[in-house]
Design an enzyme around this catalytic site. Structure first.
Site, PDB file in Angstrom:
ATOM      1  N   CYS A 137       5.435  13.175  -7.609  1.00 47.04           N
ATOM      2  CA  CYS A 137       4.729  14.234  -8.335  1.00 47.04           C
ATOM      3  C   CYS A 137       3.468  13.677  -8.995  1.00 47.04           C
ATOM      4  O   CYS A 137       3.489  12.594  -9.577  1.00 47.04           O
ATOM      5  CB  CYS A 137       5.661  14.841  -9.391  1.00 47.04           C
ATOM      6  SG  CYS A 137       4.859  16.118 -10.374  1.00 47.04           S
TER       7      CYS A 137
ATOM      8  N   HIS B  37       0.811  -1.218   0.000  1.00 47.03           N
ATOM      9  CA  HIS B  37       0.000   0.000   0.000  1.00 47.03           C
ATOM     10  C   HIS B  37       0.846   1.271   0.000  1.00 47.03           C
ATOM     11  O   HIS B  37       0.383   2.326   0.430  1.00 47.03           O
ATOM     12  CB  HIS B  37      -0.970  -0.005   1.194  1.00 47.03           C
ATOM     13  CG  HIS B  37      -2.066  -1.025   1.029  1.00 47.03           C
ATOM     14  ND1 HIS B  37      -2.869  -1.463   2.060  1.00 47.03           N
ATOM     15  CD2 HIS B  37      -2.488  -1.713  -0.078  1.00 47.03           C
ATOM     16  CE1 HIS B  37      -3.738  -2.353   1.598  1.00 47.03           C
ATOM     17  NE2 HIS B  37      -3.524  -2.529   0.312  1.00 47.03           N
TER      18      HIS B  37
HETATM   19  P1  OAD Z   1      -7.253  -3.011  10.293  1.00 45.97           P
HETATM   20  O1  OAD Z   1      -7.394  -1.822  11.174  1.00 45.97           O
HETATM   21  O2  OAD Z   1      -8.346  -3.318   9.348  1.00 45.97           O
HETATM   22  O3  OAD Z   1      -7.017  -4.319  11.180  1.00 45.97           O
HETATM   23  C1  OAD Z   1      -6.074  -4.311  12.212  1.00 45.97           C
HETATM   24  C2  OAD Z   1      -6.046  -5.700  12.814  1.00 45.97           C
HETATM   25  O4  OAD Z   1      -5.021  -5.711  13.805  1.00 45.97           O
HETATM   26  C3  OAD Z   1      -7.341  -6.115  13.519  1.00 45.97           C
HETATM   27  O5  OAD Z   1      -7.723  -7.418  13.087  1.00 45.97           O
HETATM   28  C4  OAD Z   1      -6.984  -6.094  15.010  1.00 45.97           C
HETATM   29  O6  OAD Z   1      -7.665  -7.101  15.750  1.00 45.97           O
HETATM   30  C5  OAD Z   1      -5.498  -6.405  14.932  1.00 45.97           C
HETATM   31  N1  OAD Z   1      -4.719  -5.924  16.085  1.00 45.97           N
HETATM   32  C6  OAD Z   1      -4.960  -4.865  16.889  1.00 45.97           C
HETATM   33  N2  OAD Z   1      -3.990  -4.751  17.812  1.00 45.97           N
HETATM   34  C7  OAD Z   1      -3.104  -5.750  17.571  1.00 45.97           C
HETATM   35  C8  OAD Z   1      -1.887  -6.175  18.173  1.00 45.97           C
HETATM   36  N3  OAD Z   1      -1.374  -5.519  19.198  1.00 45.97           N
HETATM   37  N4  OAD Z   1      -1.244  -7.262  17.643  1.00 45.97           N
HETATM   38  C9  OAD Z   1      -1.774  -7.922  16.575  1.00 45.97           C
HETATM   39  N5  OAD Z   1      -2.916  -7.572  15.985  1.00 45.97           N
HETATM   40  C10 OAD Z   1      -3.575  -6.504  16.463  1.00 45.97           C
HETATM   41  O7  OAD Z   1      -5.843  -2.845   9.536  1.00 45.97           O
HETATM   42  P2  OAD Z   1      -5.326  -3.583   8.222  1.00 45.97           P
HETATM   43  O8  OAD Z   1      -5.809  -4.970   8.158  1.00 45.97           O
HETATM   44  O9  OAD Z   1      -3.869  -3.321   8.131  1.00 45.97           O
HETATM   45  O10 OAD Z   1      -5.286   0.540   3.408  1.00 45.97           O
HETATM   46  O11 OAD Z   1      -6.078  -2.720   7.119  1.00 45.97           O
HETATM   47  C11 OAD Z   1      -5.866  -2.998   5.777  1.00 45.97           C
HETATM   48  C12 OAD Z   1      -5.870  -1.721   4.985  1.00 45.97           C
HETATM   49  O12 OAD Z   1      -7.043  -0.972   5.266  1.00 45.97           O
HETATM   50  C13 OAD Z   1      -4.748  -0.751   5.317  1.00 45.97           C
HETATM   51  O13 OAD Z   1      -3.519  -1.055   4.683  1.00 45.97           O
HETATM   52  C14 OAD Z   1      -5.290   0.553   4.836  1.00 45.97           C
HETATM   53  C15 OAD Z   1      -6.692   0.442   5.379  1.00 45.97           C
HETATM   54  O14 OAD Z   1      -7.662   1.195   4.745  1.00 45.97           O
HETATM   55  C16 OAD Z   1      -4.982   1.627   2.713  1.00 45.97           C
HETATM   56  O15 OAD Z   1      -4.714   2.698   3.257  1.00 45.97           O
HETATM   57  C17 OAD Z   1      -4.978   1.430   1.242  1.00 45.97           C
END
Ligand code: OAD
Length: 252
Positions: free
Chosen positions: A127, A119
């Site tokens: 730019c 991402h």
């Molecule tokens: P999310 O916020 O969707 O999910 C975060 C996950 O981390 C959840 O399943 C939580 O349960 C878990 N979590 C929280 N604390 C934790 C810890 N201490 N250890 C392990 N796990 C933990 O984030 P992503 O899955 O990264 O995209 O989201 C995917 C994408 O959605 C991101 O890359 C971003 C967002 O919109 C873009 O910006 C394109």
């Protein structure tokens, strides 16, 4: 403990490992996730007004200011024991690919030099006109998620500089996606850490690994849609779980 042992055994025996991370691995460093109740960025901010090409077109100063606030936040924190454990896995299992959805640089700062950023990155602005990479301005003032800041101009063509992240509705960087697909298809073990597994096409990576015969190990304190494909589910925080997994897999 039994699950941890089982996961450690799978990891120690693997020839090829893929590590797939999401915002949860950086949570214990103090970087907010997106979808966690109360603390998630998308609980407090509107994704459509901040993370789409249309949002940048309509209000570049709001969007640039928000990403500069996030860069400020990331710059002021440190990698945690979870990032360190991922770097340790790479050191023990040389055929390890680290694939992250995160736009922070905490894997790199923990020693994972080759991580694939699906991402994009907060540290790779470019730019909007000529796509030349840009130098980030020095961070100034009090960080604030709502503060407007004018995006800088391109040194080559004068065009407006945009954040180097992937927005909703945009394609993933081709080389990163290809590397991730290859690593997932080749892996014996895919370790998915701290992701909700909801955002595609990135969320296809652990599923592809499972279909290609990899054992999927998941580290997450909450249930996710990836529970179903995981051979082992380790229900706990990354910084608390991963160091134990590494010491069990490779006892000194
Ligand atoms: P999310 O916020 O969707 O999910 C975060 C996950 O981390 C959840 O399943 C939580 O349960 C878990 N979590 C929280 N604390 C934790 C810890 N201490 N250890 C392990 N796990 C933990 O984030 P992503 O899955 O990264 O995209 O989201 C995917 C994408 O959605 C991101 O890359 C971003 C967002 O919109 C873009 O910006 C394109």
């Amino acid at each position: 403990m039994e699950h941890l042992r089982e996961a450690a055994k799978l990891l120690a025996q693997a020839q090829r490992v893929a590590v797939f991370t999401g915002a949860g691995i950086s949570a214990e460093s103090g970087v907010p996730t997106f979808r966690d109740a109360l603390t998630g960025l998308w609980e407090r901010f509107d994704a459509q007004s901040l993370a789409t090409p249309q949002a940048f077109q309509e209000d570049p100063e709001l969007v640039w200011g928000w990403y500069e606030w996030r860069r400020h936040r990331v710059t002021s924190v440190r990698p945690n024991a979870g990032h360190d454990a991922v770097a340790a896995i790479e050191a023990h299992a040389p055929h390890t690919a680290v694939i992250t959805q995160n736009v922070d640089d905490l894997h790199e700062r923990a020693g994972s030099a080759q991580s694939v950023h699906l991402h994009g990155s907060l540290f790779a602005p470019r730019c909007t006109i000529c796509a030349e990479p840009a130098v980030l301005p020095a961070l100034t003032g009090e960080p604030d998620g709502g503060r407007r800041l004018a995006p800088p101009s391109c040194a080559s063509c004068g065009g407006m500089i945009r954040p180097g992240v992937v927005w909703f509705g945009e394609s993933l960087p081709e080389a990163a996606l290809e590397a991730a697909v290859r690593a997932a298809a080749d892996a014996d073990v895919l370790l998915t850490i701290g992701t909700s597994g909801l955002v595609y096409p990135a969320a296809e990576i652990p599923r592809l690994a499972a279909r290609s015969g990899a054992a999927v190990i998941q580290v997450n304190p909450q249930p996710t849609p990836l529970d179903r494909i995981a051979a082992v589910n380790l229900h706990g925080p990354a910084a608390g779980t991963l160091p134990d997994l590494v010491s069990l897999a490779w006892p000194d």
